[in-house]
Design an enzyme around this catalytic site. Structure first.
Site, PDB file in Angstrom:
ATOM      1  N   SER A 142     -13.400  -0.881   4.118  1.00 26.97           N
ATOM      2  CA  SER A 142     -14.414   0.240   4.614  1.00 26.97           C
ATOM      3  C   SER A 142     -14.945   0.799   3.129  1.00 26.97           C
ATOM      4  CB  SER A 142     -13.699   0.904   5.420  1.00 26.97           C
ATOM      5  OG  SER A 142     -13.094   2.051   4.868  1.00 26.97           O
ATOM      6  N   MET A 187      -3.213  -3.219  -1.126  1.00 27.54           N
ATOM      7  CA  MET A 187      -1.531  -2.791  -0.936  1.00 27.54           C
ATOM      8  C   MET A 187      -0.812  -3.585  -1.767  1.00 27.54           C
ATOM      9  SD  MET A 187      -2.553  -0.668   1.403  1.00 27.54           S
ATOM     10  CE  MET A 187      -1.147   0.193   1.750  1.00 27.54           C
ATOM     11  N   ARG A 188      -1.072  -3.386  -2.947  1.00 30.72           N
ATOM     12  CA  ARG A 188       0.235  -4.292  -3.963  1.00 30.72           C
ATOM     13  C   ARG A 188       0.242  -3.025  -5.214  1.00 30.72           C
ATOM     14  NH1 ARG A 188       3.336  -7.746  -2.971  1.00 30.72           N
ATOM     15  NH2 ARG A 188       3.343  -8.411  -5.031  1.00 30.72           N
ATOM     16  N   LEU A 192       0.664  -2.217  -8.812  1.00 25.01           N
ATOM     17  CA  LEU A 192       0.353  -3.181 -10.014  1.00 25.01           C
ATOM     18  C   LEU A 192       1.302  -3.003 -10.969  1.00 25.01           C
ATOM     19  CD1 LEU A 192      -3.262  -1.819  -9.985  1.00 25.01           C
ATOM     20  CD2 LEU A 192      -2.681  -4.317  -9.291  1.00 25.01           C
ATOM     21  N   HIS A 201      -7.250   7.786  -3.145  1.00 21.33           N
ATOM     22  CA  HIS A 201      -6.378   8.229  -2.418  1.00 21.33           C
ATOM     23  C   HIS A 201      -6.774   9.362  -1.526  1.00 21.33           C
ATOM     24  CE1 HIS A 201      -2.060   8.763  -1.967  1.00 21.33           C
ATOM     25  NE2 HIS A 201      -2.207  10.059  -1.892  1.00 21.33           N
ATOM     26  N   GLU A 253       0.124   3.825 -15.009  1.00 22.94           N
ATOM     27  CA  GLU A 253       1.530   3.513 -14.255  1.00 22.94           C
ATOM     28  C   GLU A 253       2.042   4.070 -13.161  1.00 22.94           C
ATOM     29  OE1 GLU A 253       4.506   1.658 -16.913  1.00 22.94           O
ATOM     30  OE2 GLU A 253       3.095   1.220 -18.585  1.00 22.94           O
TER      31      GLU A 253
END
Length: 199
Positions: free
Chosen positions: A15, A96-97, A99, A115, A148
């Site tokens: 979205s 949804m990973r 990094l 977020h 990170e």
């Protein structure tokens, strides 16, 4: 007007990706989306991107599970797809990973995320639920550069959303999402303008 090429990474309906695509349709907007990439072939957002004539790609993380360093191997393939389209900025939109440090550092200052909380409060996957559990009176959303440490990079912009006494996770998330759709395009515009100034 030179438009900065953008890659949007999604895992689902996308979205926020839709909000970015719609913003980029304005001739005066300083960006164009050159790639929508997903780690899931059935992500609904891919269909929307295709309907708008935007190039799409799928890189399944499962294909890298037997490699020595699966996360980094996956990220290197994703990065290759992005570079092949000459993209300069990456927008994470429900990707949804987690990094890898390799990817984060390669694209440091050039990848942004949204977020659903007022960072640094309520980091992590259940930010809306955590805000309700904590009895927060105000929540919202944050667009930030990706570093990170998860949900920790420099903040680009934020929008506040009042938490109502009868809010559920779903009702609060829906109101936060409305604000996400406003501030993500605004933030991307700001990042692209700063990029063109620095070049």
């Amino acid at each position: 007007m030179k438009k900065t090429k953008i890659a949007v990474l999604i895992s689902g309906r996308g979205s926020n990706m839709k909000a970015l695509i719609e913003a980029c349709e304005n001739p005066k907007f300083p960006a164009e989306i050159s790639l929508v990439l997903s780690n899931k072939a059935d992500a609904l957002g891919l269909d929307f991107a295709k309907s708008k004539g935007i190039e799409t790609a799928t890189v399944s993380h499962k294909d890298f599970s037997k490699m020595e360093n699966p996360r980094e191997s996956f990220d290197k393939k994703v990065s290759e797809e992005i570079e092949n389209r000459d993209c300069e900025i990456i927008c994470l939109a429900g990707f949804m990973r987690l990094l890898s440090p390799w990817f984060v550092n390669k694209w440091l200052g050039k990848s942004i995320n949204i977020h659903p909380s007022l960072l640094p409060e309520f980091k992590g996957a259940d930010a809306v639920g955590d805000a309700i559990k904590a009895g927060a009176k105000v929540s919202g959303c944050t667009v930030h550069f990706v570093h990170e440490e998860m949900d920790s990079g420099p903040i680009i912009s934020q929008a506040k959303v009042d938490v109502l006494p009868d809010d559920t996770k779903e009702t609060l998330a829906a109101r936060i999402l409305q604000q996400e759709h406003k501030i993500y395009p605004e933030s991307l515009k700001k990042v692209c303008q700063n990029l063109s100034v620095s070049e």
